[in-house]
Write a protein that holds these residues in place. Sequence first.
Motif, PDB file in Angstrom:
ATOM      1  N   CYS A   7       0.553  -1.011   0.296  1.00  0.00           N
ATOM      2  CA  CYS A   7       0.177   0.748  -0.307  1.00  0.00           C
ATOM      3  C   CYS A   7       0.650   1.397  -0.203  1.00  0.00           C
ATOM      4  N   LYS A   8       2.046   0.980   0.216  1.00  0.00           N
ATOM      5  CA  LYS A   8       2.866   1.676  -0.206  1.00  0.00           C
ATOM      6  C   LYS A   8       2.791   3.045  -1.347  1.00  0.00           C
ATOM      7  N   LYS A   9       2.187   2.769  -2.533  1.00  0.00           N
ATOM      8  CA  LYS A   9       1.960   3.500  -3.373  1.00  0.00           C
ATOM      9  C   LYS A   9       0.876   4.476  -3.502  1.00  0.00           C
ATOM     10  N   HIS A  10      -0.124   3.650  -2.599  1.00  0.00           N
ATOM     11  CA  HIS A  10      -1.274   5.082  -1.843  1.00  0.00           C
ATOM     12  C   HIS A  10      -0.873   5.791  -1.056  1.00  0.00           C
ATOM     13  N   ALA A  11      -0.208   5.506   0.307  1.00  0.00           N
ATOM     14  CA  ALA A  11       0.786   6.264   0.980  1.00  0.00           C
ATOM     15  C   ALA A  11       1.058   7.491   0.338  1.00  0.00           C
ATOM     16  N   CYS A  12       1.863   7.784  -1.072  1.00  0.00           N
ATOM     17  CA  CYS A  12       2.402   8.448  -1.527  1.00  0.00           C
ATOM     18  C   CYS A  12       1.568   9.478  -1.909  1.00  0.00           C
ATOM     19  N   GLU A  13       1.185   8.625  -3.046  1.00  0.00           N
ATOM     20  CA  GLU A  13      -0.302   9.536  -3.697  1.00  0.00           C
ATOM     21  C   GLU A  13      -1.092  10.336  -2.917  1.00  0.00           C
ATOM     22  N   TYR A  23      -3.111  21.124   1.243  1.00  0.00           N
ATOM     23  CA  TYR A  23      -3.505  20.148   2.471  1.00  0.00           C
ATOM     24  C   TYR A  23      -5.204  20.163   3.242  1.00  0.00           C
ATOM     25  N   LEU A  24      -5.849  19.673   1.855  1.00  0.00           N
ATOM     26  CA  LEU A  24      -7.122  20.445   1.902  1.00  0.00           C
ATOM     27  C   LEU A  24      -7.756  18.547   1.679  1.00  0.00           C
ATOM     28  N   GLU A  25      -7.613  18.335   2.564  1.00  0.00           N
ATOM     29  CA  GLU A  25      -8.254  16.285   2.665  1.00  0.00           C
ATOM     30  C   GLU A  25      -9.831  16.224   1.829  1.00  0.00           C
ATOM     31  N   SER A  26     -10.575  17.395   1.854  1.00  0.00           N
ATOM     32  CA  SER A  26     -11.733  16.980   1.475  1.00  0.00           C
ATOM     33  C   SER A  26     -11.184  17.070  -0.504  1.00  0.00           C
ATOM     34  N   LYS A  27     -10.013  17.448  -0.711  1.00  0.00           N
ATOM     35  CA  LYS A  27     -10.007  17.674  -2.584  1.00  0.00           C
ATOM     36  C   LYS A  27      -8.978  15.933  -2.855  1.00  0.00           C
ATOM     37  N   CYS A  28      -8.869  15.540  -1.610  1.00  0.00           N
ATOM     38  CA  CYS A  28      -7.955  13.806  -1.788  1.00  0.00           C
ATOM     39  C   CYS A  28      -8.350  12.939  -1.666  1.00  0.00           C
ATOM     40  N   GLU A  29     -10.419  13.118  -1.223  1.00  0.00           N
ATOM     41  CA  GLU A  29     -11.278  11.879  -0.527  1.00  0.00           C
ATOM     42  C   GLU A  29     -10.703  10.320  -1.876  1.00  0.00           C
ATOM     43  N   MET A  35      -6.627   4.439  -0.658  1.00  0.00           N
ATOM     44  CA  MET A  35      -6.095   4.157   0.549  1.00  0.00           C
ATOM     45  C   MET A  35      -6.669   3.001   1.232  1.00  0.00           C
ATOM     46  N   ARG A  36      -7.851   3.182   1.573  1.00  0.00           N
ATOM     47  CA  ARG A  36      -8.634   2.445   3.226  1.00  0.00           C
ATOM     48  C   ARG A  36      -8.935   0.721   1.941  1.00  0.00           C
ATOM     49  N   ARG A  37      -9.904   1.184   0.647  1.00  0.00           N
ATOM     50  CA  ARG A  37      -9.673  -0.355  -0.006  1.00  0.00           C
ATOM     51  C   ARG A  37      -8.470  -1.009   0.170  1.00  0.00           C
ATOM     52  N   CYS A  38      -7.147   0.025   0.007  1.00  0.00           N
ATOM     53  CA  CYS A  38      -5.856  -1.714  -0.056  1.00  0.00           C
ATOM     54  C   CYS A  38      -5.618  -1.810   1.355  1.00  0.00           C
ATOM     55  N   CYS A  39      -5.609  -1.092   2.246  1.00  0.00           N
ATOM     56  CA  CYS A  39      -5.607  -1.686   4.480  1.00  0.00           C
ATOM     57  C   CYS A  39      -6.597  -2.693   4.227  1.00  0.00           C
ATOM     58  N   ALA A  40      -7.902  -3.020   3.708  1.00  0.00           N
ATOM     59  CA  ALA A  40      -8.842  -3.552   3.857  1.00  0.00           C
ATOM     60  C   ALA A  40      -8.824  -4.372   3.585  1.00  0.00           C
ATOM     61  N   HIS A  41      -7.416  -4.884   2.357  1.00  0.00           N
ATOM     62  CA  HIS A  41      -7.414  -6.196   1.089  1.00  0.00           C
ATOM     63  C   HIS A  41      -6.485  -6.933   1.921  1.00  0.00           C
ATOM     64  N   TYR A  42      -5.503  -5.786   2.948  1.00  0.00           N
ATOM     65  CA  TYR A  42      -4.405  -6.972   3.682  1.00  0.00           C
ATOM     66  C   TYR A  42      -4.923  -6.990   4.886  1.00  0.00           C
ATOM     67  N   PRO A  43      -4.272  -8.873   5.357  1.00  0.00           N
ATOM     68  CA  PRO A  43      -5.046  -8.539   6.742  1.00  0.00           C
ATOM     69  C   PRO A  43      -3.533  -7.958   7.988  1.00  0.00           C
ATOM     70  N   LYS A  54      -5.572   6.271   9.357  1.00  0.00           N
ATOM     71  CA  LYS A  54      -6.756   5.804  10.272  1.00  0.00           C
ATOM     72  C   LYS A  54      -7.794   6.626   9.218  1.00  0.00           C
ATOM     73  N   GLY A  55      -8.320   5.299   8.758  1.00  0.00           N
ATOM     74  CA  GLY A  55      -9.421   5.860   7.301  1.00  0.00           C
ATOM     75  C   GLY A  55      -9.690   4.530   7.292  1.00  0.00           C
ATOM     76  N   GLU A  56     -10.351   4.120   7.868  1.00  0.00           N
ATOM     77  CA  GLU A  56     -10.869   2.550   7.952  1.00  0.00           C
ATOM     78  C   GLU A  56     -12.350   3.493   7.165  1.00  0.00           C
ATOM     79  N   GLY A  57     -12.827   4.378   7.031  1.00  0.00           N
ATOM     80  CA  GLY A  57     -14.019   4.654   6.418  1.00  0.00           C
ATOM     81  C   GLY A  57     -15.008   5.540   7.579  1.00  0.00           C
TER      82      GLY A  57
END
Length: 75
Positions: A7-13, A23-29, A35-43, A54-57
Amino acid sequence: MAAKDPCKKHACEIQKCLQANNYLESKCEAVFQEMRRCCAHYPKGVSLSCSGFKGEGKESEKQVPDSNPPPTLKP
């Protein structure tokens, strides 16, 4: 050699998007959602990038009622 963080690629994105959008998080939803999908995919523990994410949804962002509400002001 350590295993590649899946998931490093998503963290960099996320970082790129935040920098590009002042740094407006709303613009990067959409990037956060990927990233949430990637983290949910892996144990847990497979992706170091997910360990601090901390972006579980949207459910995780709901306010939990405080067990000690503030005192009511009497006029």
